[in-house]
Design an enzyme around this catalytic site. Structure first.
Site, PDB file in Angstrom:
ATOM      1  N   SER A 182       0.792  -1.227   0.000  1.00  0.00           N
ATOM      2  CA  SER A 182       0.000   0.000   0.000  1.00  0.00           C
ATOM      3  C   SER A 182       0.822   1.273   0.000  1.00  0.00           C
ATOM      4  O   SER A 182       0.306   2.336  -0.361  1.00  0.00           O
ATOM      5  CB  SER A 182      -0.938   0.012   1.210  1.00  0.00           C
ATOM      6  N   HIS A 210      -5.385  -3.929  -2.027  1.00  0.00           N
ATOM      7  CA  HIS A 210      -5.127  -2.935  -3.066  1.00  0.00           C
ATOM      8  C   HIS A 210      -5.062  -3.530  -4.470  1.00  0.00           C
ATOM      9  O   HIS A 210      -4.995  -2.773  -5.446  1.00  0.00           O
ATOM     10  CB  HIS A 210      -3.823  -2.191  -2.768  1.00  0.00           C
ATOM     11  N   LYS A 241     -11.354   0.125  -1.464  1.00  0.00           N
ATOM     12  CA  LYS A 241     -10.443   0.621  -2.487  1.00  0.00           C
ATOM     13  C   LYS A 241     -11.130   0.556  -3.856  1.00  0.00           C
ATOM     14  O   LYS A 241     -11.924   1.409  -4.196  1.00  0.00           O
ATOM     15  CB  LYS A 241      -9.142  -0.166  -2.477  1.00  0.00           C
TER      16      LYS A 241
END
Length: 408
Positions: A182, A210, A241
């Site tokens: 991240s 992610h 996300k």
């Protein structure tokens, strides 16, 4: 007598208090690719909504319909009164999408990772990348297993740590890693991790927070990207996300998922995922499956940003993804850079310890699929301006880096 309220403030708290800028807890007014702050509009280059779905009309309308049908909250945990048909629908869709037998959705991604503690006890050994998300670190602490941390993406170091536990069966072994990191923006070396897990009799857990929705031909994450779908024992992730919502997920063998449903404290003792969030995630999943051009767009922006920043002399590390770290080093200098960028019309993230190692403070830049080419130009112009204004105190420009392949 010591006062539990009188402990020294954290390093982050002290840094924020001593800084003239206010990079944390700033109220924002989201406006898609832009945001309102202090009465002005700036480019939003500091959020995780990579595909730009959080404000997509199809997603917000799905959430609104669920709000009208179910209300705001389930007002209870999943195990008691908090399970709705929409939760089960989302779990089925996610399991099919990622490629697992079953899925469990939780209220947040942090809670999904904390649920891993229910798989561990003091007889087990966990081997974790040093750059893993804090929620994975806390899961190991909560589970009480021995915690061995290997150098970031260093398969040789991991191999030696695994070997130090002796031959199988020995203690239960679990390798835990982020899929796409991240802060650094690089990927876990999944092929090597799969091989080491097999050789040492370890299970492998990958946090796809992610990368699920972003990587791979169909957006199914690092496993698909590396051609290793089905080779990871358990996948965790978040819906905050690429899915533009909020919530967590665990995807894997049905027996393991059922165990977590009935044993993980972060699941048993938390209110269920709000129905509007589940509906938003379902709508986003449909868009992820049907609009691959969004992924292509955000990666095009990432390639341009990485090349442009490197040509300006900024160090972007080994990132090959839409997480673009700009390394500054010193924490206070990082906050100055953040403030200069804001004044130039760009909102980014100032990331300091404990989120990254000391003296590795960075500005985190994240393009979105809904950014225009002009937005990317403004970001690059802002960094060029900061290089001119703060040049004497910034790390010496390293010149253009050797071109590296960017993940697509």
């Amino acid at each position: 007598m010591a006062d539990v309220f009188g402990k020294e403030r954290s390093a982050l708290h002290r840094l924020a208090a001593q800084s003239e800028s206010r990079p944390y807890y700033r109220p924002l007014s989201p406006r898609g690719a832009e945001a309102g702050i202090d009465g002005r509009t700036v480019v939003m280059a500091g959020c995780n909504d990579y595909l730009g779905l959080s404000a997509d009309p199809r997603v917000t309308e799905a959430a609104a319909r669920a709000l009208r049908r179910y209300g705001v909250s389930c007002s209870g945990s999943r195990v008691l009164n908090g399970t709705l048909a929409i939760h089960e629908e989302l779990e089925g869709r996610l399991a099919a999408f990622v490629g697992g037998e079953a899925a469990l959705v939780t209220t947040t991604g942090f809670q999904a990772n904390l649920a891993l503690a229910a798989l561990l006890d003091g007889r087990d050994a966990v081997f974790a990348d040093m750059s893993n998300h804090a929620s994975l670190v806390d899961a190991v602490r909560l589970g009480g297993a021995a915690h061995h941390r290997y150098r970031h993406r260093d398969l040789g170091h991991l191999d030696r740590l695994l070997a130090s536990c002796g031959p199988a069966p020995g203690p239960g072994r679990l390798i835990v890693t982020d899929g796409m990191f991240s802060m650094e923006g690089d990927l876990c070396p999944l092929p090597g991790l799969v091989e080491l897990a097999r050789r040492h009799g370890a299970r492998l857990v990958v946090d796809g927070a992610h990368d699920i929705g972003l990587l791979g031909a169909g957006g199914r994450g690092v496993s698909e990207y590396f051609g290793l779908t089905g080779e990871v024992d358990l996948v965790t992730g978040t819906l905050s996300k690429c899915f533009g919502s909020v919530g967590g997920m665990l995807i894997g063998p049905a027996s393991v998922v059922e165990h977590l449903r009935h044993s993980a404290r972060s699941v048993l003792f938390s209110a269920a995922m709000p129905p509007p969030s589940a509906a938003a995630a379902l709508a986003s999943l449909g868009i992820i499956e049907s609009e691959p051009e969004r992924r292509a767009r955000v990666f095009a922006h990432a390639r341009r940003l990485l090349a442009g920043l490197r040509s300006l002399g900024w160090d972007t590390g080994d990132s090959t993804t839409p997480v673009v770290p700009v390394y500054v080093g010193d924490s206070r200098l990082c906050l100055r850079v953040w403030q200069e960028l804001l004044e130039a019309g760009v909102f980014t993230n100032a990331v300091v310890a404990p989120a990254v190692a000391r003296n590795r403070a960075l500005i985190r830049v994240t393009p979105q699929a809904i950014h225009t080419d002009d937005h990317v130009t403004l970001v690059l112009e802002a960094f060029a301006r900061v290089r001119r204004v703060l040049g004497p105190v910034l790390p010496a420009p390293g010149g253009p880096r050797r071109p590296e392949a960017v993940v697509t």
